[in-house]
Enzyme design. Structure first.
Site, mmCIF file in Angstrom:
data_model
loop_
_atom_site.group_PDB
_atom_site.id
_atom_site.type_symbol
_atom_site.label_atom_id
_atom_site.label_comp_id
_atom_site.label_asym_id
_atom_site.label_seq_id
_atom_site.Cartn_x
_atom_site.Cartn_y
_atom_site.Cartn_z
ATOM 1 N N LYS A 161 0.863 -1.184 0.000
ATOM 2 C CA LYS A 161 0.000 0.000 0.000
ATOM 3 C C LYS A 161 0.900 1.235 0.000
ATOM 4 C CE LYS A 161 -3.805 1.975 2.780
ATOM 5 N NZ LYS A 161 -4.616 1.778 3.996
ATOM 6 N N SER A 184 -9.565 1.681 3.239
ATOM 7 C CA SER A 184 -8.752 2.438 2.324
ATOM 8 C C SER A 184 -7.730 1.608 1.547
ATOM 9 C CB SER A 184 -8.005 3.536 3.101
ATOM 10 O OG SER A 184 -7.098 2.943 4.019
ATOM 11 N N SER A 226 -9.543 -0.749 7.383
ATOM 12 C CA SER A 226 -9.036 -0.604 6.010
ATOM 13 C C SER A 226 -8.357 -1.809 5.389
ATOM 14 C CB SER A 226 -8.068 0.565 5.941
ATOM 15 O OG SER A 226 -8.796 1.748 5.820
HETATM 16 N N1 GLN Z 1 -12.895 3.997 6.937
HETATM 17 C C1 GLN Z 1 -12.129 4.354 8.084
HETATM 18 C C2 GLN Z 1 -11.676 5.794 7.962
HETATM 19 O O1 GLN Z 1 -11.945 6.364 6.981
HETATM 20 C C3 GLN Z 1 -10.973 3.433 8.261
HETATM 21 C C4 GLN Z 1 -9.813 3.775 7.436
HETATM 22 C C5 GLN Z 1 -8.599 2.968 7.771
HETATM 23 O O2 GLN Z 1 -8.682 1.935 8.421
HETATM 24 N N2 GLN Z 1 -7.477 3.472 7.347
HETATM 25 O O3 GLN Z 1 -11.073 6.349 8.826
#
Ligand code: GLN
Length: 481
Positions: free
Chosen positions: A79, A154, A178
Site C-alpha cells: 500500500k 482504504s 481498512s
Molecule cells: N474507513 C475508516 C476511515 O476512513 C478506516 C480507514 C482505515 O482503516 N485506514 O477512517
C-alpha cells in the site's frame, strides 16, 4: 492455473522444487498487471525493472545453493503509505505526489530480508481516509469482481490487486477497518494484527493510536506466512510489543475442537441485510459442526455503532489533524508556486495538496482538540474508548473468538456514498471498535451474495492471540461455500 493465480505457500514449494523460476512468476504477475490495471487501477506505481532484477538475483542465488528467505521470489504489493527506500510514496495524495522515501519501513525491510519481490505500490484513499478507495488523487480503484463497484477502502488497491491475481501477496494498513473491509468486498483474506504487533516505523501516520499494518492475501495460510515475516518488536516504534512471535503456520491445523465462539446480539440488529446476517450465522454453524461451541453474549458498548463510530471518528480525526500538520509546503511534499509570504505559502500548499475528505477531517479534528471543546469531544471519546476495550475484555472472559459480519453490506456502487460522509463512515461499524480496543481481527471470504458479490465474515481474538485467530479462520475457510 497461471503462476500468478497460485498462493504464496504453494508457489514457494514450486520455486524450491525448481518447477518454476522467480523470473517466470514475476513476469506472469507483471503481464497480469498490464492486462487488468487499466480497468481496475489498483496500482499507483509498478516497478517492473526493479522486480525483475530482484527475481533474477533470487534465481541466481538459488542456482548457487545459497539460503533464501521464506518469501523468496513471491510477488508482493505494498500500500502506498509504506516507505520503500528510493521509491515514491504518495499516500494517494497530491501533497506527496513526488515524495521519495529515504528509508525502508521496518515491515518493508523485514520483507526484503524474507526475499519477497516488490512489484509496486497500491492505490488507497488519500492518507488512508475512506472506505471505498474513491478518495485517491490517482483516481478510484474498481472492484475486480464487478468494476461498477468499489473495492472498499482504504486499502482498496491492495485487495483489488490480490483479488485480480495482479499480485500474490499485499500489505495494507488498518486504522478502522481498512484491511478487513476491502478484503471482504473483494473476496480475499485481510488480517489486522494486535496494535503493536507489526512496527509502524516507516508507515506514514494517519491516527497513530489506531494504525496497524496487516496482510491481504488469497488464503489464511498466506496471511500467517506474511504476518510471520513482518511481526515482532522494533526499537524504532515505541508502541511495538516486545513479545515472541509464535509459529503461526504450525498452529493452523490444530482445529477448533473445544473453542468457544461468541456471537454478540448487537452485531445482528433487525435492520441488518438478510444475506449478511445469514452468512455470519451459517459460518457459526459450520464452525460448530467442526467442533467449536457457539455462545450468545452481549457487547453493549463495543457493539453499538453510536458509541463506536462517534468515538472512532473523533479520535481518528483528532490524531490526523495533528499528524498532518507536518505537511506545510516547506519540509517536503507539494509547495505552491503561488504565494507572497510564509503564511500564504502554508495555506496555499495545503489547500492545493489535500483533497476534500482530508480537509474535512483536519478541520473536524482540529475542532475536537481545541480549547473549550477538548473535554466534550476528545477526552470523552477516550473515556468511551476505555469502556469499549473493557467490553471486549468481558466478552473474551466468556469466549475465545468473536464472530461478526465484516461490513453491513456487500461492495456498493462507485459514487453511491460519496456525497454522504456519514453513510460512508457507517461502513466501519463492525471494524472500527476493533482498532479502538487494539485487538486482532481477520476477514475471511465465506459466502456469495446477490449479484455474485463476496461476503466476508470477521473473527476477533484477544490481544496477541493471532495464532488462535488464524487457526479459527483456517477452519472457517475449509467450510466456505
Ligand atoms: N474507513 C475508516 C476511515 O476512513 C478506516 C480507514 C482505515 O482503516 N485506514 O477512517
Amino acid at each position: 492455473m497461471a503462476l500468478n493465480e497460485a498462493t504464496a505457500h504453494d508457489l514457494s514449494t514450486r520455486l524450491q522444487n525448481r518447477e518454476a523460476t522467480a523470473r517466470e512468476l514475476i513476469q506472469a504477475t507483471l503481464d497480469r498487471i498490464d492486462a487488468v490495471d487499466g480497468q481496475i487501477n489498483a496500482y499507483i506505481s509498478v516497478d517492473a525493472t526493479g522486480a525483475l532484477a530482484q527475481a533474477d538475483a533470487i534465481d541466481q542465488r538459488r542456482e548457487r545453493g545459497e539460503p533464501l528467505g521464506p518469501l523468496a521470489g513471491i510477488p508482493l504489493a505494498l500500500k502506498d503509505v509504506l516507505c520503500v527506500r528510493g521509491g515514491r510514496t504518495t499516500c494517494g495524495s497530491r501533497i506527496l505526489e513526488n515524495y521519495i522515501a529515504p528509508y525502508d519501513a521496518t515491515a518493508v525491510a523485514r520483507l526484503r530480508d524474507a526475499d519477497a519481490v516488490f512489484v509496486g505500490k497500491t492505490n488507497m484513499d488519500e492518507f488512508a481516509m475512506g472506505s471505498s478507495c474513491e478518495n485517491s488523487y490517482f483516481g478510484p480503484t474498481r472492484n475486480p469482481r464487478d468494476p461498477e463497484r468499489v473495492p472498499g477502502g482504504s486499502s482498496g488497491g491492495a485487495a483489488a490487486a490480490v483479488a485480480a491475481d495482479a499480485t500474490v501477496l499485499a500489505l495494507g494498513t488498518d486504522t478502522g477497518g481498512s484491511v478487513r473491509q476491502p478484503a471482504g468486498y473483494c473476496g480475499v483474506v485481510g488480517l489486522k494484527p494486535t496494535y503493536g504487533r507489526v512496527s509502524r516505523y516507516g508507515l506514514v501516520a494517519y491516527a497513530s493510536s489506531l494504525d496497524q499494518i496487516g496482510p491481504v492475501t488469497k488464503d489464511v495460510e498466506d496471511a500467517a506466512l506474511l504476518l510471520q515475516a513482518c511481526a515482532g518488536y522494533d526499537p524504532r516504534d515505541s508502541t511495538s510489543i516486545d513479545a515472541p512471535v509464535p509459529d503461526y503456520r504450525a498452529e493452523l491445523k490444530n482445529g477448533v475442537q473445544g473453542l468457544k465462539i461468541g456471537l454478540a446480539q448487537e452485531h445482528f440488529p433487525a435492520a441488518l441485510d438478510d444475506e449478511i446476517a445469514a452468512a455470519a450465522h451459517s459460518a457459526a454453524r459450520a464452525l460448530a459442526e467442526a467442533g467449536a461451541e457457539i455462545i450468545d453474549l452481549e457487547l453493549p458498548i463495543a457493539g453499538h455503532p453510536e458509541y463506536c463510530i462517534g468515538t472512532y471518528y473523533l479520535i481518528a480525526m483528532g490524531e490526523a489533524s495533528a499528524n498532518l500538520s507536518r505537511y506545510d509546503g516547506i519540509k517536503y511534499g507539494h509547495r505552491t508556486a503561488d504565494s507572497t509570504d510564509l503564511q500564504e505559502l502554508y495555506f496555499q500548499s495545503r489547500s492545493e495538496g489535500f483533497g476534500a475528505e482530508v480537509k474535512r477531517r483536519i478541520m473536524l479534528g482540529t475542532y475536537a482538540l481545541s480549547a473549550g471543546y477538548y473535554d466534550a469531544y476528545y477526552r470523552k471519546a477516550q473515556q468511551v474508548r476505555t469502556l469499549i476495550r473493557e467490553d471486549f475484555a468481558r466478552a473474551f472472559a466468556a469466549c475465545d473468538i468473536l464472530l461478526s459480519p465484516v461490513a453491513p453490506t456487500t461492495a456498493f456502487r462507485l459514487g453511491e456514498q460519496l456525497d454522504d460522509p456519514l453513510q460512508m463512515y457507517l461502513n466501519d461499524i463492525y471494524t472500527a471498535s476493533v482498532n479502538l480496543a487494539g485487538i486482532p481481527g481477520i476477514s475471511v471470504p465465506f459466502a456469495t451474495g446477490a449479484d455474485a458479490l463476496p461476503i466476508g465474515v470477521q473473527l476477533l481474538a484477544p490481544p496477541l492471540q493471532e495464532a488462535r485467530l488464524l487457526r479459527m479462520a483456517h477452519a472457517l475457510e475449509q467450510c466456505a461455500a
